[in-house]
Design a protein around this motif. Structure first.
Motif, PDB file in Angstrom:
ATOM      1  N   VAL A  33       0.827  -1.213   0.000  1.00 50.96           N
ATOM      2  CA  VAL A  33       0.000   0.000   0.000  1.00 50.96           C
ATOM      3  C   VAL A  33       0.850   1.246   0.000  1.00 50.96           C
ATOM      4  CG1 VAL A  33      -1.795   1.243   1.233  1.00 50.96           C
ATOM      5  CG2 VAL A  33      -1.837  -1.256   1.146  1.00 50.96           C
ATOM      6  N   ASN A  34       1.872   1.268   0.847  1.00 50.59           N
ATOM      7  CA  ASN A  34       2.691   2.474   0.967  1.00 50.59           C
ATOM      8  C   ASN A  34       3.865   2.496  -0.006  1.00 50.59           C
ATOM      9  OD1 ASN A  34       1.046   3.341   3.052  1.00 50.59           O
ATOM     10  ND2 ASN A  34       2.240   2.218   4.597  1.00 50.59           N
ATOM     11  N   ASN A  35       3.967   1.453  -0.870  1.00 47.76           N
ATOM     12  CA  ASN A  35       5.083   1.406  -1.827  1.00 47.76           C
ATOM     13  C   ASN A  35       4.676   2.115  -3.121  1.00 47.76           C
ATOM     14  OD1 ASN A  35       6.705   0.157  -4.147  1.00 47.76           O
ATOM     15  ND2 ASN A  35       7.782  -0.585  -2.313  1.00 47.76           N
ATOM     16  N   PRO A  36       5.413   3.113  -3.595  1.00 45.50           N
ATOM     17  CA  PRO A  36       5.016   3.881  -4.795  1.00 45.50           C
ATOM     18  C   PRO A  36       5.000   3.054  -6.074  1.00 45.50           C
ATOM     19  CG  PRO A  36       7.252   4.441  -4.107  1.00 45.50           C
ATOM     20  CD  PRO A  36       6.687   3.589  -3.021  1.00 45.50           C
ATOM     21  N   TYR A  37       5.854   2.029  -6.179  1.00 46.26           N
ATOM     22  CA  TYR A  37       5.893   1.213  -7.401  1.00 46.26           C
ATOM     23  C   TYR A  37       4.615   0.397  -7.561  1.00 46.26           C
ATOM     24  CZ  TYR A  37      10.832   2.457  -7.320  1.00 46.26           C
ATOM     25  OH  TYR A  37      12.012   3.147  -7.307  1.00 46.26           O
ATOM     26  N   PHE A  38       4.209  -0.223  -6.431  1.00 50.83           N
ATOM     27  CA  PHE A  38       2.973  -1.016  -6.488  1.00 50.83           C
ATOM     28  C   PHE A  38       1.761  -0.113  -6.671  1.00 50.83           C
ATOM     29  CE2 PHE A  38       5.676  -4.223  -4.551  1.00 50.83           C
ATOM     30  CZ  PHE A  38       5.244  -5.384  -5.161  1.00 50.83           C
ATOM     31  N   ALA A  39       1.771   1.030  -6.085  1.00 47.17           N
ATOM     32  CA  ALA A  39       0.639   1.953  -6.217  1.00 47.17           C
ATOM     33  C   ALA A  39       0.481   2.404  -7.664  1.00 47.17           C
ATOM     34  CB  ALA A  39       0.853   3.160  -5.302  1.00 47.17           C
ATOM     35  N   ALA A  40       1.600   2.715  -8.336  1.00 45.48           N
ATOM     36  CA  ALA A  40       1.540   3.149  -9.741  1.00 45.48           C
ATOM     37  C   ALA A  40       1.043   2.026 -10.642  1.00 45.48           C
ATOM     38  CB  ALA A  40       2.922   3.606 -10.195  1.00 45.48           C
ATOM     39  N   GLY A  41       1.530   0.781 -10.450  1.00 46.24           N
ATOM     40  CA  GLY A  41       1.079  -0.348 -11.269  1.00 46.24           C
ATOM     41  C   GLY A  41      -0.386  -0.630 -11.077  1.00 46.24           C
ATOM     42  N   GLY A  42      -0.838  -0.544  -9.816  1.00 49.68           N
ATOM     43  CA  GLY A  42      -2.267  -0.780  -9.578  1.00 49.68           C
ATOM     44  C   GLY A  42      -3.127   0.269 -10.240  1.00 49.68           C
ATOM     45  N   GLY A  43      -2.657   1.501 -10.256  1.00 49.51           N
ATOM     46  CA  GLY A  43      -3.431   2.555 -10.921  1.00 49.51           C
ATOM     47  C   GLY A  43      -3.550   2.327 -12.411  1.00 49.51           C
ATOM     48  N   LEU A  44      -2.416   1.925 -13.023  1.00 50.02           N
ATOM     49  CA  LEU A  44      -2.461   1.645 -14.461  1.00 50.02           C
ATOM     50  C   LEU A  44      -3.375   0.479 -14.781  1.00 50.02           C
ATOM     51  CD1 LEU A  44       1.308   2.070 -15.419  1.00 50.02           C
ATOM     52  CD2 LEU A  44      -0.582   3.585 -16.000  1.00 50.02           C
ATOM     53  N   MET A  45      -3.341  -0.544 -13.921  1.00 48.93           N
ATOM     54  CA  MET A  45      -4.206  -1.700 -14.134  1.00 48.93           C
ATOM     55  C   MET A  45      -5.672  -1.287 -14.061  1.00 48.93           C
ATOM     56  SD  MET A  45      -4.380  -5.276 -12.042  1.00 48.93           S
ATOM     57  CE  MET A  45      -5.023  -4.440 -10.575  1.00 48.93           C
ATOM     58  N   LEU A  46      -5.975  -0.474 -13.029  1.00 49.51           N
ATOM     59  CA  LEU A  46      -7.353  -0.010 -12.896  1.00 49.51           C
ATOM     60  C   LEU A  46      -7.758   0.865 -14.068  1.00 49.51           C
ATOM     61  CD1 LEU A  46      -7.469   0.831  -9.077  1.00 49.51           C
ATOM     62  CD2 LEU A  46      -8.525  -1.112 -10.240  1.00 49.51           C
ATOM     63  N   LEU A  47      -6.864   1.721 -14.550  1.00 49.06           N
ATOM     64  CA  LEU A  47      -7.162   2.570 -15.702  1.00 49.06           C
ATOM     65  C   LEU A  47      -7.400   1.744 -16.962  1.00 49.06           C
ATOM     66  CD1 LEU A  47      -7.412   5.381 -16.941  1.00 49.06           C
ATOM     67  CD2 LEU A  47      -4.927   5.357 -17.300  1.00 49.06           C
ATOM     68  N   GLY A  48      -6.520   0.736 -17.211  1.00 48.30           N
ATOM     69  CA  GLY A  48      -6.695  -0.115 -18.382  1.00 48.30           C
ATOM     70  C   GLY A  48      -7.989  -0.891 -18.339  1.00 48.30           C
ATOM     71  N   THR A  49      -8.314  -1.421 -17.144  1.00 44.44           N
ATOM     72  CA  THR A  49      -9.575  -2.158 -16.997  1.00 44.44           C
ATOM     73  C   THR A  49     -10.757  -1.252 -17.260  1.00 44.44           C
ATOM     74  OG1 THR A  49      -8.543  -3.606 -15.366  1.00 44.44           O
ATOM     75  CG2 THR A  49     -10.952  -3.560 -15.436  1.00 44.44           C
ATOM     76  N   GLY A  50     -10.671  -0.031 -16.728  1.00 47.28           N
ATOM     77  CA  GLY A  50     -11.765   0.916 -16.946  1.00 47.28           C
ATOM     78  C   GLY A  50     -11.959   1.259 -18.410  1.00 47.28           C
ATOM     79  N   LEU A  51     -10.854   1.488 -19.128  1.00 51.66           N
ATOM     80  CA  LEU A  51     -10.941   1.806 -20.556  1.00 51.66           C
ATOM     81  C   LEU A  51     -11.503   0.635 -21.358  1.00 51.66           C
ATOM     82  CD1 LEU A  51      -7.570   3.737 -21.086  1.00 51.66           C
ATOM     83  CD2 LEU A  51      -9.880   4.699 -21.017  1.00 51.66           C
ATOM     84  N   ALA A  52     -11.062  -0.597 -21.011  1.00 50.61           N
ATOM     85  CA  ALA A  52     -11.560  -1.786 -21.716  1.00 50.61           C
ATOM     86  C   ALA A  52     -13.060  -1.940 -21.518  1.00 50.61           C
ATOM     87  CB  ALA A  52     -10.816  -3.025 -21.238  1.00 50.61           C
ATOM     88  N   LEU A  53     -13.498  -1.725 -20.260  1.00 51.09           N
ATOM     89  CA  LEU A  53     -14.927  -1.825 -19.984  1.00 51.09           C
ATOM     90  C   LEU A  53     -15.706  -0.729 -20.716  1.00 51.09           C
ATOM     91  CD1 LEU A  53     -14.862  -2.693 -16.175  1.00 51.09           C
ATOM     92  CD2 LEU A  53     -15.428  -4.218 -18.079  1.00 51.09           C
ATOM     93  N   ALA A  54     -15.123   0.471 -20.770  1.00 50.23           N
ATOM     94  CA  ALA A  54     -15.792   1.566 -21.474  1.00 50.23           C
ATOM     95  C   ALA A  54     -15.912   1.263 -22.964  1.00 50.23           C
ATOM     96  CB  ALA A  54     -15.024   2.863 -21.257  1.00 50.23           C
ATOM     97  N   ARG A  55     -14.831   0.730 -23.546  1.00 49.63           N
ATOM     98  CA  ARG A  55     -14.860   0.382 -24.973  1.00 49.63           C
ATOM     99  C   ARG A  55     -15.897  -0.687 -25.251  1.00 49.63           C
ATOM    100  NH1 ARG A  55     -12.702  -3.403 -28.302  1.00 49.63           N
ATOM    101  NH2 ARG A  55     -12.139  -2.715 -30.418  1.00 49.63           N
TER     102      ARG A  55
END
Length: 444
Positions: A33-55
């Motif tokens: 949770v407090n690690n910036p690398y994992f936080a950035a990867g999780g954000g990208l994953m959530l963004l990609g999932t959101g875009l795929a669902l939107a498409r």
């Protein structure tokens, strides 16, 4: 390479409740949770999932809207309506064509002259038309993989797309295309010839020939017409008695007596077309013959000309074959066998009936035989008056001279017509040239 997470054990002990579970939770918070690398990867994953669902949502929504708002009509090239529609669209005024194809009609006449006609029809691609206030997208597509096996051309489709609320215009458009196609053939006789396993129009439709233009001996024409019309009106009678609903006619006689011309005139009288089949064709087989005879276009007469040239006698046919793939038994089965066609009118012609095998002439294959002979006295009189209506006195002189020269029954109607056409504006000249009919090598 990312630096592995470092754990502060003192801080973990202070923040945990002392239990192993609390310590594990604190270690997870620091590692993930407090690690910036994992936080950035999780954000990208959530963004990609959101875009795929939107498409996916947009695609499904557009498909739903397409199904609700638009409607398609597909016309395959194997359907008769396909050519009708292309011809209609080539003449339609309110259109926007950006891709054109040319269709060339090529006719070579008996005298060697050639007539060509070019038609510009919509080519492969998208076109826009406005029909009865409705905008319509026309998409003509040509398959690169599928072929029409009958012609070897690529399989094609035309797809019409318009608003669902305007779907009723499809029926109006198709009815108009059909009306235009049939009007082009109105008052005409279409000649079909075999092309592979199907029938195709041969050249342009012919103007209907009047039945009275072919002058047979007294009563012969009426006899044939009455029999054909009686057959056409007796379908239920045949079916109730289990009799195959088909009828065969044989017109025999010397060359030039008007056999083929009369069949063409009869087709015009009945508003029928003619399917001409050459039994001597090298690529014609028994199976293809059966297929063709079972797929004759509606309201058509099947014409087998010079039947004796293909099959003189059964033994001769078996030995020589006349370079035809059709066997004699194959022809008999096609005319009157298990696989023979129903609701079929077949006309055969021959100049030598004595050469025909008796098996071909039995009822069920040939039901009606008529001799069409050389010109009789009555035929000469009627033909003369047809060309020279007001020359009744000269007509009797012509007939008398025709008799004196002993030409009755020896001159064909084709020779007589040639004489009259040669002197189409001069009855006296025709009378003066009667004796030339004795010479078979005359100029007409």
């Amino acid at each position: 390479m990312a630096t592995p997470p470092q754990f502060d054990l003192e801080k973990i002990r202070a923040e945990s409740d002392g239990s192993y579970t609390g310590m594990a939770r604190s270690m997870f918070d620091q590692a993930v949770v407090n690690n910036p690398y994992f936080a950035a990867g999780g954000g990208l994953m959530l963004l990609g999932t959101g875009l795929a669902l939107a498409r996916l949502g947009i695609v499904r929504s557009s498909g739903f809207l397409y199904r609700q708002l638009l409607v398609d009509l597909e016309i395959p090239s194997k359907d008769k309506l396909y050519l009708w529609f292309l011809e209609w669209m080539s003449q339609y005024k309110h259109r926007s064509l950006r891709h054109l194809s040319v269709e060339t009609n090529y006719v070579q006449h008996d005298n060697g002259a050639v007539t060509t006609k070019f038609s510009l029809v919509p080519g492969p691609g998208k076109h826009l038309i406005k029909y009865k206030g409705a905008y319509m997208l026309v998409n003509r597509e040509r398959s690169g993989k599928l072929l029409d096996m009958t012609s070897g051309t690529p399989f094609e489709t035309v797809t019409l797309t318009t608003l669902y609320s305007d779907r009723h215009v499809f029926l109006d458009l198709l009815a108009e295309a059909k009306k235009m196609a049939l009007k082009a053939q109105e008052g005409k006789t279409v000649l079909y010839t075999a092309w592979g396993p199907e029938w195709r129009p041969f050249g342009q439709p012919r103007k209907k020939r009047m039945l009275g233009s072919v002058i047979l001996d007294d009563g012969v024409s009426e006899l044939i017409v009455n029999d054909v019309k009686d057959f056409l009106s007796s379908g239920e009678w045949y079916h109730q008695r289990g009799i195959p609903y088909r009828r065969g006619y044989l017109l025999y006689g010397p060359p030039g007596s008007g056999k083929t011309s009369y069949i063409q005139a009869l087709a015009g009288e009945l508003d029928y077309n003619i399917c001409v089949l050459n039994l001597s064709e090298g690529h014609l087989t028994d199976d293809r013959l059966n297929h063709l005879m079972n797929h004759i276009p509606n309201r058509s007469i099947l014409l087998l000309e010079d039947i004796d040239a293909a099959f003189n006698k059964r033994e001769q046919t078996n030995e020589q074959g006349y370079q035809s793939g059709v066997t004699f038994s194959g022809l008999l089965n096609a005319l009157d066998g298990v696989v023979s066609a129903e609701e079929c009118i077949t006309f055969m012609t021959t100049n030598h009936p004595e050469r025909l095998d008796p098996a071909l002439l039995r009822p069920g294959r040939v039901d009606f035989k008529v001799m069409v002979n050389n010109a009789t006295e009555q035929q000469v009189r009627r033909m003369f008056l047809r060309f020279y209506e007001d020359e009744k006195e000269l007509c009797e002189k012509f007939v008398k001279k025709f008799q004196e020269l002993e030409l009755v029954g020896k001159v064909s109607t084709a020779q007589l017509q040639g004489l009259f056409v040669y002197n189409k504006k001069d009855a006296q000249a025709a009378y003066a040239m009667v004796d030339t009919l004795k010479n078979p090598n005359s100029v007409f």
